[in-house]
Each structure stands twice: as structure tokens, then as C-alpha cells.
Design an enzyme around this catalytic site. Structure first.
Site, PDB file in Angstrom:
ATOM      1  N   ARG A  98      21.552 -85.808 101.629  1.00  0.00           N
ATOM      2  CA  ARG A  98      20.533 -86.727 102.151  1.00  0.00           C
ATOM      3  C   ARG A  98      20.758 -88.188 101.766  1.00  0.00           C
ATOM      4  O   ARG A  98      20.540 -89.074 102.593  1.00  0.00           O
ATOM      5  CB  ARG A  98      19.142 -86.269 101.729  1.00  0.00           C
ATOM      6  CG  ARG A  98      18.700 -84.904 102.260  1.00  0.00           C
ATOM      7  CD  ARG A  98      19.334 -84.546 103.561  1.00  0.00           C
ATOM      8  NE  ARG A  98      18.767 -83.359 104.183  1.00  0.00           N
ATOM      9  CZ  ARG A  98      19.387 -82.654 105.096  1.00  0.00           C
ATOM     10  NH1 ARG A  98      20.628 -82.986 105.465  1.00  0.00           N
ATOM     11  NH2 ARG A  98      18.816 -81.611 105.661  1.00  0.00           N
ATOM     12  N   SER A 182      15.624 -71.119 109.853  1.00  0.00           N
ATOM     13  CA  SER A 182      15.891 -72.544 109.870  1.00  0.00           C
ATOM     14  C   SER A 182      17.104 -72.767 108.985  1.00  0.00           C
ATOM     15  O   SER A 182      17.076 -72.441 107.789  1.00  0.00           O
ATOM     16  CB  SER A 182      14.684 -73.319 109.333  1.00  0.00           C
ATOM     17  OG  SER A 182      14.996 -74.684 109.185  1.00  0.00           O
TER      18      SER A 182
END
Length: 405
Positions: A98, A182
């Protein structure tokens, strides 16, 4: 909606971000720039260009970047120098990607003259925190648009209805194409959440795993490898020099073939909830074992113990999104300084889900056979010295015992 002229969106081309493109155009009346990062997720990223064009994005506003080498060199390797593990098990595969994405979002915003960035992270997860803390650290005045915290759509059905209403071409509309999980992947790992994994008692289905065979079906013959380390980073495999991304790619393959790197974890998210996820980190699992092995002969005892004591805090910083914080950078300087003599070769045996250290050697080794031996040491170590050492270290306990404490 606040006035926004141009926004850079972290864009995968999937359902959520395709809808976000249209939603931004419709609700903010702004120009959208898409950014798609190749960080080794194992999927072709170039189709994102065609999807963005179909959504009306100008060709000059479509950024597709191969960040694999930068990802491993500047983010994964520095993290592994600290032997970083979150809550005792998690190798932070999602977390460490990230700050790189946030960095590139900000760089593109500067290049393109955008006044905002946007992402598809939900309001329940950690990623929104990681993206935004990174963005604010690197561009303090940037505006962040997080559609999941603004729009009223809260389910897959509502997203699909929006896509249908706005003629958004989404691959997932095809029957049978959607995984029940997911998933998020990069060169370090692949993660799985949702579906039956939301029940902590339910065992993960075998056909869920994408990167590794089960330990039960892994080869009966062990695979031996040798990793060469230089200043804490693996630089060669079986004597062959490799770039950081090449190294991790090959280790992922070797680890996956031997059933290495699976993890089923209930973790504590930064936003407060507990979450169950499954992870495959084959190459990272190998690197962690090898790095600790080479450190075991090259690091001073107190340096090694200090590193271990600081590691949980360092891991927490990365998990919570503070990669660009001054405290993480300060710790990184300390960690990197400790690695100047972490050089040498580790031999490993990969066998049915296990990474077994089979040998380690280094020109910078602090292991002295003459002192450590159980045979005659020729006077290299005076065993009588231990008596005073023990008594001095026992002094405070003896004083307390004499007082009846």
C-alpha cells in the site's frame, strides 16, 4: 460534492473501480486519471487500458506502471531485514504494497496536475488507512475521495445494478466468473477473505489455494537450495545472481511446489474489528527462515535481541499504514545499520510445507568453533570465569531471598 477538477484513481479494471470511474465523473464532474500498478499480482494489467478507454478516459490520462522491482527492492526487502511478522504469524503481504501505491498515486497527481486521489478501499478495512496516511505524508494538501465512505451502495447487487444502469462493461457480469473470496495478490503473497472464511470454525477449502500444493501432496523428495545474502538481502540463488523481483518470483515457485507458505489467521484490524483471512506467502516464508539463519551467525547477541524486541512495533507500523512516518524511517535506519555484516550463504531443505535450515556459513561469522566446542578448547575459554559471572548475576536475588522476598 467539493470542487475537484482532476482526480487520480487507483484502478484495477474490476467491478468496484470501474464503477468508481463513472461515479466520480457523475458526482464530482471531474476529469479522471487512472493508475494501474503491476506489483506481481499474476494477472495481465494491460487490459485495464482498454477498459479505461471504454469508460471515456483520455489516453494520456491512463497510467500503467510495472513496479515489481521497486516493490521488492524498496519495500519487501527492507521489511524482511527486520524479520517482520504481525501478531506472530502474518508476513504483511497486503500491508507492504500500500505505501508504494500511495507513493505512485501522489507522483502521478503531481505529474498530471490533479488536486485529488481516489481508491476503492472500503470503510471497514485497513487499506483505506494505509492509502490515505501515505498520501497525506507525501502530499499534505491532497484531497482524498473514498467512494465507499460516500455513496449509498453497500452490496454487490447494488453495484451490479449501477453498472447495468450506466452501461459499464464489467467482466464479472459473466456467470460463474466470480470467486467466492475477496482476493488480493502481489509478488509477496495472495490473500483470501469473505465467503466461508467469515466463519472462523470453517476450514478453508482446498481448491481455494492458488499458489501452493497442499503439504500432503507435495513431493516426497526434498528440494535443497542455497541463498546468498549481502547486507541482509538475498542476492543469489544456488550461486546465480538475481534481481529482487526475480528472486521472489523463483522462491514463490519453489515454495509453492513444496506446499510452503499457507496461513489461516484471525487478525486484529487497525479499525477495531477482528477479521479472518487466509494467505499464501511461499517465497516470503523461505526468506524469513533464511534471514534469521544468516543473522544467527553474523549478528551480535544484544543487537539481535534488540532487533527482535523492536520488531513487533515495526510490524504494527507497517500493518497500520505508517510506512512513511518518521518513527518507521528511524527504525529502518537502525535495522539497516545492523545488516552491514549479514553476509553469507544459507542452505535450506524445502519439504512438505516445511523450511528447514540445513547449513549456514559466512566470512563475517561470529561463531567460534574453538570456543563453542564440547571437546578440548586449548584454553580458549576459561570455565572458572563462569563462577563469578553467576554469583554477580545472582546477587540481587540472593539479597531479596535473605529479606524473605
Amino acid at each position: 460534492m467539493a470542487s475537484v477538477k482532476k482526480v487520480v484513481l487507483a484502478y484495477s479494471g474490476g467491478l468496484d473501480t470501474s464503477i468508481i470511474v463513472k461515479w466520480l465523473q457523475e458526482n464530482y464532474q471531474c476529469e479522471v486519471v487512472t493508475f494501474t500498478a503491476d506489483i506481481g499480482q499474476g494477472e495481465e494489467v494491460e487490459p485495464a487500458r482498454a477498459k479505461a478507454l471504454a469508460m471515456g478516459i483520455k489516453p494520456e490520462n491512463i497510467y500503467i506502471n510495472d513496479l515489481r522491482e521497486e516493490f521488492v527492492r524498496d519495500f519487501v526487502f527492507p521489511m524482511f531485514r527486520a524479520n517482520t511478522v504481525y501478531e506472530g504469524e502474518y508476513l504483511l503481504g497486503t500491508s507492504i504494497a500500500r505505501p508504494l501505491i500511495a507513493k505512485r498515486l501522489v507522483e502521478i497527481a503531481n505529474e498530471a496536475g490533479a488536486d485529488a486521489i481516489s481508491h476503492g478501499a472500503t470503510g471497514k478495512g485497513n487499506d483505506q488507512v494505509r492509502f490515505e496516511l501515505g498520501a497525506y505524508a507525501l502530499k499534505p494538501g491532497v484531497k482524498v475521495i473514498a467512494p465507499w465512505r460516500e455513496w449509498t451502495m453497500g452490496s454487490r447487487d447494488s453495484l451490479m445494478a449501477y453498472a447495468e444502469q450506466h452501461n459499464i462493461p464489467v467482466d464479472f457480469k459473466k456467470a460463474g466468473k466470480k470467486s467466492p473470496y475477496s482476493m488480493d495478490a502481489n509478488l509477496l503473497h495472495i490473500s483470501y477473505e469473505g465467503g466461508i472464511l467469515e466463519e472462523p470454525w470453517a476450514e478453508a477449502e482446498e481448491d481455494m489455494w492458488r499458489w501452493s500444493v497442499s503439504p500432503e501432496t507435495a513431493p516426497d523428495q526434498a528440494t535443497y537450495i542455497e541463498l546468498t545474502y549481502k547486507q541482509g538481502d538475498p542476492v543469489a540463488l544456488n550461486g546465480q545472481s538475481l534481481s529482487p523481483a526475480e528472486m521472489l518470483t523463483i522462491l514463490n515457485k519453489l515454495g509453492g511446489e513444496n506446499g510452503i507458505g499457507r496461513l489461516d489467521l484471525v487478525e486484529n484490524r487497525y479499525v477495531g474489528m477482528k477479521s479472518r483471512g487466509c494467505y499464501e506467502t511461499p517465497g516470503g516464508t523461505i526468506m524469513l527462515k533464511a534471514h534469521r539463519a544468516i543473522e544467527s551467525i553474523t549478528l551480535d547477541r544484544e543487537v539481535a535481541h534488540l532487533k527482535d524486541s523492536l520488531m513487533p512495533k515495526y510490524a504494527e507500523m507497517i500493518y497500520n499504514g505508517y510506512w512513511w512516518s518518521p518513527e518507521r524511517q528511524m527504525l529502518q535506519t537502525l535495522i539497516d545499520h545492523s545488516q552491514q555484516y549479514v553476509n553469507g550463504v544459507v542452505r535450506l531443505k524445502l519439504y512438505k510445507g516445511n523450511v528447514i535450515v540445513a547449513g549456514r556459513q559466512s566470512d563475517d561469522s561470529l561463531f567460534d568453533t574453538k570456543i563453542a566446542t564440547f571437546d578440548e578448547d586449548g584454553g580458549a575459554y576459561n570455565q572458572k570465569d563462569a563462577e563469578g559471572f553467576i554469583k554477580l548475576n545472582a546477587l540481587r536475588m540472593r539479597i531479596a531471598a535473605n529479606k524473605g522476598r
